[in-house]
Each structure stands twice: as structure tokens, then as C-alpha cells.
Design an enzyme around this catalytic site. Structure first.
Site, PDB file in Angstrom:
ATOM      1  CB  ILE A  59      -1.081   0.102   1.060  1.00 16.55           C
ATOM      2  CG1 ILE A  59      -0.597  -0.073   2.595  1.00 16.55           C
ATOM      3  CG2 ILE A  59      -2.227  -0.875   1.078  1.00 16.55           C
ATOM      4  CD1 ILE A  59      -1.331  -0.325   3.698  1.00 16.55           C
ATOM      5  N   GLY A  93       7.353   4.514   2.773  1.00 14.46           N
ATOM      6  CA  GLY A  93       7.539   5.428   3.385  1.00 14.46           C
ATOM      7  C   GLY A  93       9.071   5.931   3.319  1.00 14.46           C
ATOM      8  N   GLY A  94       9.304   6.761   4.236  1.00 18.67           N
ATOM      9  CA  GLY A  94      10.922   6.985   4.611  1.00 18.67           C
ATOM     10  C   GLY A  94      11.636   5.765   5.182  1.00 18.67           C
ATOM     11  CG  MET A  95      11.771   4.943   8.902  1.00 17.02           C
ATOM     12  SD  MET A  95      11.198   4.768  10.095  1.00 17.02           S
ATOM     13  CE  MET A  95       9.565   6.098   9.954  1.00 17.02           C
ATOM     14  N   GLY A  96      10.699   2.482   5.237  1.00 15.08           N
ATOM     15  CA  GLY A  96      10.345   1.070   4.537  1.00 15.08           C
ATOM     16  C   GLY A  96       9.215   0.804   3.796  1.00 15.08           C
ATOM     17  CE  LYS A 111       5.903   2.739   8.004  1.00 18.11           C
ATOM     18  NZ  LYS A 111       6.390   4.042   8.226  1.00 18.11           N
ATOM     19  CG  ASP A 126       8.815  12.586   9.676  1.00 15.22           C
ATOM     20  OD1 ASP A 126       8.860  11.422   8.902  1.00 15.22           O
ATOM     21  OD2 ASP A 126       9.005  13.668   9.169  1.00 15.22           O
TER      22      ASP A 126
END
Lengths: 188, 856
Positions: B94, B97-100, B119, B209
Site C-alpha cells: 500500500i 515510506g521513509g523507513m520501509g 511496515k 516527523d
């Protein structure tokens, strides 16, 4: 930490006929391209627009820096890069097709994006086959085409690499394209 | 390759004919060509047809799908989607993001099916963290109707994952636009977000964030905040990749961009930006701005209505833009301006206060914040001609990774003020011309940096401050990529220029001097570095809290140099002042304060106050683990000191356990060639030697020496010396060579080698020499070593005991038993003084002494 020296010497060695060196050079370039691509995506929140040109330039700088002043070395590098890119595209297409055929990986609730590119994947593989044929038929044409599509080189850049005029390159690109068309069964 | 050959359309000779024909036809004009083909068609119709087809320019390109495939290639980097993660079954991707990557996943329960957003954390990020109980508790404590609930987390060899409540909805901005929400509706929705953040702050969790894309709104109109707590848990300042910071530059507060810690005020700032974006329909362009300029309501209003790419306005009626502008000039704008004040202390003190003013606005009541006088605002608003800190931060982040494309794209995406624009495009130009075919030959990044640096002057002749900033930026990068000499030259110019522009006592000069000092240190000019650090400190001493970081850097630099000189008392004093300053500005505990404690522990270690060292190191260890978790790389440094302190203070077993743990962590988290790995292994070896476990020490120190050599570690001399000593104890024949080698290495580094170790090494070499038969020379060298040590500032060192023991050995061989006995007694006294009577080393020497006594 510089990978410059090894890559250059492997390129030279492979140019001189050392297949092993060639494979190592290819492995470096291939790995670098994949790594760059993965890092681009992992790093940015948005989908970065990756073009082959950007990637290959990036890999070029990273791996070769200033040490590929020699034209032959550059030819080699871009050959490898294009080959690596081509291989990546093929791998990707094959994986996509495997998914689509339901190798147990995804449920049927697929979003449209995936469905579309499955169609492309089949075409890609067919083109790849035709391109392999062109490799055997006319290596220079195939090389020109591969550089254009997979390494994103411009006609001018290809012209310099090959030592011919830009016009020749444009013509050859057209020839290659039409050859592939023929091979794929579209007889115009 | 038979297969490929089978795929050819034509036989080779036929193709040769085709090519020849095609090449010939290509030279002709279209009319001539047509005629030729027709003529040819009489003889060989097939050939003519093929040639014609090949030359046809009008046919649709078959390469299209191929080109598309290549372009779309990396749209889905993880071509294979795993089916299961932990107890969840993955359905589809879906987002990313910045981390995975985020997937929709399901868990089947006894009588329910739970849907979650799962995530999968990026390998880089995940490697640094495990979801220990503390993290889970934090996440679980954030239960709130407007925060996506934490479901579960886990990790295995392959991946680390996080499962959160799945929200089926739209992002905040989309929701507002798709439903054409009016101003009041948007503010009320925004208030839900504030409620969530306030709740989290009450649980002492900062988001760090916050941005509109982190808020989803479901069909019931409930706002849900995503990723809460993650940023705090995952964002640790990792030394190896300074660019890995979990925040988004466009939404980051000035203090985050400076590298300071995020606090609740940071979240208030982000909320202010979010509110602006909801009202105006576009982002507030923060990045072009000097880091200390506040916004006026007039500006907010103007920017909302005059922008390059307008998004659909709220309640898209013709009067809407005017309405928005009016509100922004009024109280709503004041709320926003107060929330996004540059100085954290000038913002809303808490989210609750922000909510209070939102309520007041909705009820048309006066706000809690005072109205600013126009002149005051005007005076505060000074447009400075310098590059925004953000540019520097992003530039460094991009350049350190030598990621040309990333930098270029990152730069391109920012909308900036005009002058900052110039600086940015200048930096970008340096790298955008990455044309490998330029006949000047390939250029390395270093070349480009250097050339860029040279061009700064002409490009920014009218903007000396910008010049200085750019130079400093480039110099930092040069330093980091291993060109300290060039960095130094650049910084010198920068310092000169800043002196001219701001005056010789200006704090900016102090900051630049600190950077210059670091560059000098990295290129080996310790004296120069000392001078620069001192000069920097003299300036920054009275520069106030704004320059705390630079001041701390200067003092830390001086302390490090003092340690190298052996001036431990000085170093300790300086570290103590740094600690004091940091505690004052940051509070009692933090990762940095833990490192300060470690520095103090190290000072005590060098000064051989082992009990104190152990106590400080233990505190540092606990504090650091609490701040960043046990698997963060910084623990390696602390545990190195702790292990040495424990062993020297008497608890050898604890020391070895700690060091082994540190070694494992170092191997797991550092780059394979990292100096620190060799350092920690060397520490373990020295402890094993201290404990008398010579066999183990030999193995460990051999490895340490090899690692030190490969990494060009300045500790090589000492490591080699300890190895030689171990070999001597094992009565190996290689001891002499090893010790000679070690002596040479240490001799070449006199400025940074502790005289206590150098003389110890000399005495060891002497003992080896004596064992090899040259007793006379051995005695001379050993006596000389002792004399040198006694005459030096390190005369009280415990190494004197070691030197005495070695000299005693040599004297024994030369039949000077009485003197040898006296020396051994003195050595015992030294060890008793420093290590205490129960220490393994003391007892070993005591046993030796009584044994030799019995032999008389």
C-alpha cells in the site's frame, strides 16, 4: 575506499580477452546499479523518477570516477552497464510474469498497476528474444540499440563511442528497431 | 551460442547483402530510393521489400514497451512480495515510506480477521534497532482515538516489522479537498490531530516527523496520526550515516535542521506548518529561509495567494482566495506564525495551548497570544544574504553519500528564496554537469568540489557571507571524504573572509575556526589544530547559547589534543565543562551526555584512577543504553572504556565480558575495516595480558595487530608492543622481532605516543634482547627506559611497575640479584598503590617476588 582501480583494470583485462575479468567487472556494475536503485527508493518518501541515464551516470561516477579517460574503457563500461541493465529488465519481467501466473505470491486482489505491467512483461520477454537474435545477426546494430534503450545514451554519445556520425547512429537505431519489428512478426 | 544464432532472421551472407543495400539506399534521397527499390524489385523482390521495411521511418516503435519497462522498472524494487511476515499474511503493497515498505496484511484469529498496515523496515534502519520491551511500551502507551493503534512488532533474521492499525482513508489534505471542507471544518479536523499530539506529549513521546501525509482521515471523519513514536525510537544519530535522519526536510524545524534534538516544541512547529497547508492549500516554503527569521501574517497571506503551483483552494469559490488571505492576515495567521516561530521558546509552549487558541478562533474570541507591534516585527525580519542552513544540511547529506542524482533531485524539489536559489543552483551545477563524455576527461567528485570551490568567489562576489557558508559546506564534505588538506585550505579562506565581513571576534569566525581545526587535526597538524581550537574557544566562550554546539566542539577538540599530549588533568577539566554546559541545555540525560561521561571515564582511565573510571563508565553505559538501546554502535565506544576500567579496577572477568560484548557489537554494526573493531579487540588482548592469560592474549593481540595495520590505526605500535610482551612471556622466539618492530612504529609517532607506553616497550624489548643473549645492551636500554619514565610527567604511572619488573629480569640475568629484588619490591608497591592488593596483576607480581625471595 575506491573501487576505481579494480574496475578499470578488469575492464582492460576483459577487453584483452580475459573473460573472468569481464565477468567480475560486470558483477560490479550490475551490483552497483541495483544498489543505487534500491537506495534511491528506500531513501525517498516519494517515488523518485529513475531514468537509465541517471542511474548509469551515477554508477559511472561512483565506479569509474575520473579513471575512464580512455575511449575503449568507456565503451567497455557502457557495454557492461547496458548489459547489466538489460539483464535487470529481463529478470524483472520474468519475476512479474511468475507473479501474475500466481506462483502463490500475491492474492487475486491485485491493483491495476500490476496487471498492466504483466502485459508489458510478456512483450518485454519477446523483445528480448528478438534482441538476442539481433545480437547474433548484427552485433553493432544490437549494441547501438542496447546502449540507447538500456544505458540511456544519446545519439551523440553513442556516436562518439563508436567513432561515427550522429546521423549514422540515428539510422542504425531505426534499422535495429525495424529489424526487431520484423522479428516480432509485424511485417508492416 | 547456437540458440542465439537460431534466432537470426537471415543467414549471415543474406544479411550482409541486406546491409550493403540498406547502406547504399540510405545515402539517396527518398525519390531516388523509391526508384532504386522498384528497379531492384524486378530482380529480388524479397530483398527489396526487406530493405524498404528496414528503412521505413514511419513505423511505430517497437521499443516502446521496452522503454516503458525500463522506466517502470524500479517502480517496484521489491519485485517479489513475501507472503508471510510473523503471524500476518501479506495482501498487497500500500505504499512506501521513509523507513520501509508498507503492506496491507491480515491475521486470522479464533473468531476474527484483523487487518493491519504492516511496515517492513528498511535494512539500514532495522539493523540499528530491535523492538525491545521499552519501545513496545512506548508504542502501546499511545492508545488514543486519533492515533493509529500499535498492534505488534517483531523481527527475525530476514526483517524487522511493525504492525499498526490499518486505516482505510485519505490523507488529510486530500480529504479536505475532496470533500470541499470549509475553513472551520478544516480547523476542527486539525484540532483532532492536535489532540493526538497532545496525548502523546503527555506520555513523553515526541513525533518529530509530523506532516500532512502522516495523517489519514477515515470515512467517519476521524483523523488518525500515523507513525507515532516510530521516529523517536528509530531516529538515533548514527555516526556512520549521518544522513539517515528520520525527518522530512520540508517539514523540519530549524533546530532539527541544525542537528539539535527534537522536543515538543518541534512538534508544535510541524503542526503550525500543517495548519498552514490545510488553510492555504500549499506548503509553507520554509527551506529558503534564514534559520532565525520568523514569519509575519502578511507574508503568510501573500504566499497563500501568489504561488507557482496552486492546489485547489478550500471551498473553491471565487472569493475563496481572498477569504483565505484575510484569515491569514488575521488571527488564524497569528496562530500559525506563533507556532512556527524560529526560536522554539517563542512558540506555543504546548500543544494544549495551541488547541486553546484554535478553540478561541472557532468561537470568535480573542487569542491568548499578544498582538505584535508592527515595527517590532519589521525589525526582527531581516533578510540576510546567506545560504539557509537547510541547504548546507541537505548538501552535506547528499554529498557525503556522493549521490549525485539524489542531491540534484533533492535540490530541484525545493522552492527557495532568490539568493538561496543562486547558492543552491551553484551547488547543483557543480554536479549536474556529470557528463562522462566531456573531452576534458572524467572528473571525480573531489575535482568537482575543488573547482566549485574556486568558482565561488566569482559567482558570489556580491555576497561574502554566502561565500563563507558555501566554502564551509564544501570544506566539511572534503574533510569527510578524506581530503583534509584541501578542506583546510578552503576553511582558511573562509575564516579570513568571515573575519573581514563580521569582524575578528565574531562568533561565526569561531565556528569556522573550529571546522578549520578539525581539518588540521585530520591532516596531522596537531599544533595548528590546537592553536585554532584555542582561538575558537576564546571567541565562542562568551557567545551565548546559540553557539553552544560550536563551543562544545572547540572544547572537545582541545580536550582530545590534551589527552594525546598526556595532559590528562587539563582534558578532564575541559570535559567537565562540556558536560556541565550540555546538562544545562539538554537536561540530565541524553546520548550525548553519556558520551561526555565516557570521555571523563577515559580521562580517569588514562590517569589510572580506575575505580573512578569504572564508576563513570558504568553510568555512561546505563545512560546510553537507555537513550539509544543496547544495539546502537555508540555503545561500542562506551563499553570499550568500561571494559578496560573494570579490568584495571580489579574485576577482570566483568571487563572481559564487557569487551567481548563490545567486540560482537562492533563486528555486527561497523564497516569491516573500521578502526574501532581493532581497538576493542586490542583492549581485550591487553586485559588478557593483564590477567596473565598469555595464550589467549597472543591470539587476540595477533588479530588486533593485523586489524590495526590494515586500518592504519595509530594504535598499531602499542598493540604490537603488547603482543611482543605476550610472546616474551610465552618464551616465543618471535618476541624480539615483534618488539623491535613495535619500537620503530612508536618511535615514528612520538607526538602521539604516551611516554609510559614507549618506555614500557623499550624495557620489554630489552628483556627480549637479554633472553636472546645480549645482556649488556639489554641492561643499558632497560635502565634508560626507567630513567626516561621517571623524568617524565608520567613518572607515577603504573607502567613504572612494569618497567621495573622487566629491568629486574634483565638484572637477574646479569647476576645483580640484590638490585633486582629491590626493583621487584618497588614494582609491587606501585601495583599495590594503583591496582590495589587484590588485583590479579598485583598478586602475580607478589608471587614472583616471594618466589625469587625463596631462591636467595
Amino acid at each position: 575506499m575506491s573501487d576505481d582501480a579494480p574496475l578499470t583494470s578488469w575492464l582492460r583485462a576483459s577487453g584483452g580477452g580475459d573473460d573472468n575479468a569481464g565477468e567480475r567487472a560486470y558483477a560490479i556494475v550490475y551490483a552497483e546499479l541495483r544498489r543505487l536503485a534500491a537506495r534511491q527508493l528506500a531513501g525517498s518518501g516519494n517515488q523518485a523518477t529513475l531514468t537509465p541515464t541517471a542511474l548509469v551516470n551515477e554508477a559511472y561516477l561512483k565506479l569509474a570516477g575520473g579513471s575512464l579517460a580512455n575511449l575503449n574503457d568507456r565503451r567497455h563500461f557502457f557495454n557492461l552497464a547496458a548489459r547489466a541493465m538489460r539483464q535487470t529488465v529481463i529478470d524483472h519481467a520474468r519475476e512479474r510474469l511468475a507473479e501474475k501466473r500466481g506462483g502463490g505470491l500475491l492474492r487475486t486482489q491485485l491493483d491495476e498497476g500490476i496487471a498492466d505491467s504483466a502485459l508489458d512483461s510478456q512483450q518485454v520477454l519477446a523483445i528480448e528474444q528478438a534482441l538476442t537474435g539481433l545480437d547474433a545477426q548484427d552485433p553493432e546494430l544490437a549494441e547501438t540499440f542496447t546502449w540507447r534503450v538500456f544505458a540511456g545514451l544519446t545519439a551523440a554519445q553513442i556516436a562518439e563511442l563508436r567513432g561515427v556520425t550522429e546521423r549514422t547512429v540515428q539510422r542504425d537505431l531505426g534499422l535495429a528497431r525495424n529489424y526487431l519489428r520484423l522479428a516480432l512478426g509485424g511485417e508492416g | 551460442m547456437t540458440q542465439a544464432a537460431d534466432l537470426r532472421l537471415f543467414a549471415p551472407e543474406r544479411w550482409a547483402d541486406v546491409r550493403k543495400l540498406v547502406d547504399r539506399l540510405d545515402q539517396l534521397t527518398p525519390t531516388e530510393r523509391a526508384r532504386e527499390l522498384q528497379a531492384l524489385g524486378q530482380n529480388d523482390a524479397e530483398l527489396a521489400r526487406i530493405a524498404g521495411m528496414l528503412l521505413d521511418q514511419t513505423l511505430e516503435s517497437v521499443a516502446e514497451p521496452l522503454l516503458r519497462a525500463v522506466d517502470n522498472l524500479f517502480g517496484d524494487a521489491r519485485a517479489t512480495v513475501p507472503t508471510r511476515i510473523g503471524p500476518f499474511r501479506l495482501l498487497r503493497r500500500i505504499g512506501a515510506g521513509g523507513m520501509g515498505v508498507v503492506y496491507l496484511a491480515e491475521r486470522e484469529g479464533a473468531d476474527f480477521t484483523q487487518r493491519v498496515a504492516l511496515k517492513l523496515l528498511d535494512a539500514n534502519v532495522a539493523r540499528m534497532n530491535r523492538f525491545a520491551s521499552r519501545e513496545r511500551r512506548i508504542l502501546a502507551s499511545l492508545a488514543h482515538p486519533n492515533i493509529t493503534a500499535f498492534v505488534d512488532a517483531g523481527s527475525d533474521d530476514a526483517s524487522t516489522w511493525l504492525a499498526m492499525e490499518y486505516v482505510d482513508g485519505e490523507t488529510l489534505v486530500d480529504y479536505c479537498q475532496n470533500r470541499q471542507l470549509d475553513l472551520r471544518g478544516r480547523v476542527m479536523l486539525f484540532d483532532q490531530v492536535c489532540a493526538a499530539v497532545a496525548h502523546a506529549h503527555a506520555q513523553l513521546v515526541v513525533h518529530r516527523d509530523l506532516k500532512p501525509s502522516n495523517v489519514l482521515v477515515n470515512n467517519e471523519g476521524a483523523a488518525k496520526l500515523l507513525d507515532f513514536g516510530i521516529a523517536q525510537i528509530l531516529d538515533v544519530t548514527d555516526e556512520r550515516t549521518p544522513a539517515t535522519r528520520v525527518f522530512t526536510p520540508e517539514y523540519a524545524s530549524p533546530e532539527q535542521l541544525r542537528g539539535d534534538h527534537a522536543t515538543t516544541a518541534t512538534d508544535v512547529y510541524s503542526l503550525g506548518l500543517m495548519l498552514y497547508e490545510l488553510i492555504a492549500g500549499k506548503r509553507l516554503p520554509t527551506l529558503g529561509r534564514p534559520g532565525d527569521a520568523d514569519w509575519t501574517t502578511a507574508e503568510l497571506a501573500r504566499l497563500a495567494t501568489t504561488q507557482p503551483e496552486p492546489l485547489p483552494n478550500p471551498a473553491a469559490t471565487p472569493g475563496a482566495a481572498k477569504l483565505v488571505a484575510r484569515q491569514l492576515r488575521g488571527d488564524l495567521g497569528r496562530i500559525i506564525a506563533h507556532a512556527v516561530a524560529a526560536e522554539p521558546a517563542h512558540r506555543y509552549a504546548s500543544v494544549l495551548q495551541l488547541r486553546e487558541d484554535l478553540t478561541r478562533w472557532l468561537e470568535h474570541r480573542p487569542l491568548t497570544i499578544a498582538r505584535r507591534k508592527f515595527s517590532y516585527v519589521a525589525a526582527r525580519f531581516v533578510r540576510r544574504n546567506r545560504v539557509a542552513v537547510a541547504v548546507a544540511a541537505i548538501a552535506i547529506a547528499g554529498l557525503i553519500g556522493l549521490s549525485v542524482v539524489a542531491l540534484w533531485q533533492a535540490q530541484r524539489a525545493r522552492v527557495m528564496a532568490e539568493r538561496a536559489d543562486r547558492a543552491r543552483s551553484f551547488l547543483a551545477d557543480m554536479f549536474a554537469s556529470a557528463d562522462p563524455f566531456s573531452t576534458k576527461g572524467g572528473r571525480t567528485s573531489v575535482d568537482r568540489l575543488r573547482d566549485g570551490a574556486q568558482r565561488i568567489e566569482e559567482h558570489f562576489a556580491d555576497a561574502p557571507e554566502t561565500q563563507a557558508e558555501l566554502r564551509a559546506t564544501i570544506a566539511s564534505v572534503l574533510d569527510r571524504i578524506g581530503e583534509p588538506a584541501q578542506a583546510r585550505d578552503l576553511m582558511l579562506r573562509s575564516v579570513e573572509q568571515l573575519r573581514q565581513v563580521h569582524g575578528p571576534r565574531a562568533p561565526q569566525v569561531g565556528v569556522a575556526l573550529t571546522k578549520l581545526a578539525l581539518a588540521r587535526e585530520d591532516s596531522g597538524d596537531l599544533d595548528g589544530a590546537h592553536a585554532d581550537f584555542s582561538a575558537a574557544y576564546a571567541i565562542l566562550q562568551g557567545s551565548g547559547p546559540a553557539y553552544a554546539k560550536a563551543r562544545i566542539d572547540a572544547v572537545t577538540g582541545l580536550a582530545k589534543l590534551a589527552n594525546l599530549r598526556g595532559d590528562f588533568a587539563d582534558a578532564e577539566r575541559m570535559h567537565e565543562s562540556v558536560l556541565k554546559e550540555r546538562v544545562e541545555s539538554e537536561g540530565p540525560e541524553s546520548a550525548d551526555i553519556a558520551m561526555d561521561l565516557m570521555n571523563l571515564a577515559a580521562d580517569s582511565l588514562y590517569a589510572e584512577r580506575y575505580a573512578k573510571s569504572q564508576e563513570l563508565a558504568q553510568r555512561a553505559h546505563v545512560m546510553l543504553e537507555h537513550a539509544v538501546g543496547p544495539r546502537h554502535a555508540r555503545n561500542i565506544y562506551v563499553d570499550n572504556v568500561l571494559g578496560l576500567a573494570q579490568a584495571n579496577a580489579g574485576d577482570i572477568d566483568a571487563g572481559m565480558t564487557t569487551l567481548r560484548g563490545a567486540i560482537e557489537l562492533a563486528r555486527a554494526t561497523l564497516q569491516p575495516g573500521a578502526m574501532m573493531i581493532g581497538n576493542v579487540i586490542g583492549s581485550l588482548g591487553s586485559v588478557q595480558l593483564l590477567a596473565g592469560d598469555y595464550a589467549a592474549a597472543a591470539v587476540t593481540l595477533t588479530e588486533a595487530r593485523a586489524l590495526n595495520k590494515a586500518a592504519k590505526n595509530p594504535r598499531l605500535g602499542v598493540t604490537a608492543m603488547l603482543l611482543g610482551l605476550t610472546q616474551l612471556r610465552l618464551q616465543g622466539t618471535d618476541a624480539l622481532a615483534t618488539l623491535r618492530d613495535a619500537r620503530e612504529i612508536m618511535a615514528a609517532q612520538t607526538s602521539s605516543t604516551d611516554v609510559a607506553y614507549a618506555t614500557w616497550g623499550q624495557a620489554a624489548y630489552a628483556a627480549a634482547l637479554a633472553a636472546a643473549g645480549d645482556a649488556a645492551e639489554a641492561e643499558r636500554l632497560a635502565r634508560e627506559a626507567r630513567a626516561t619514565l621517571l623524568a617524565s610527567p608520567r613518572a607515577k604511572s603504573v607502567r613504572l611497575g612494569e618497567v621495573d619488573v622487566l629491568l629486574a629480569e634483565v638484572l637477574d640475568r646479569n647476576k645483580r640479584a640484590d638490585e633486582a629484588r629491590t626493583l621487584r619490591a618497588e614494582a609491587l608497591a606501585t601495583f599495590q598503590r594503583v591496582y590495589g592488593p587484590d588485583h590479579a596483576r598485583t598478586r602475580a607480581v607478589a608471587a614472583q617476588e616471594s618466589a625469587s625471595g625463596r631462591n636467595q
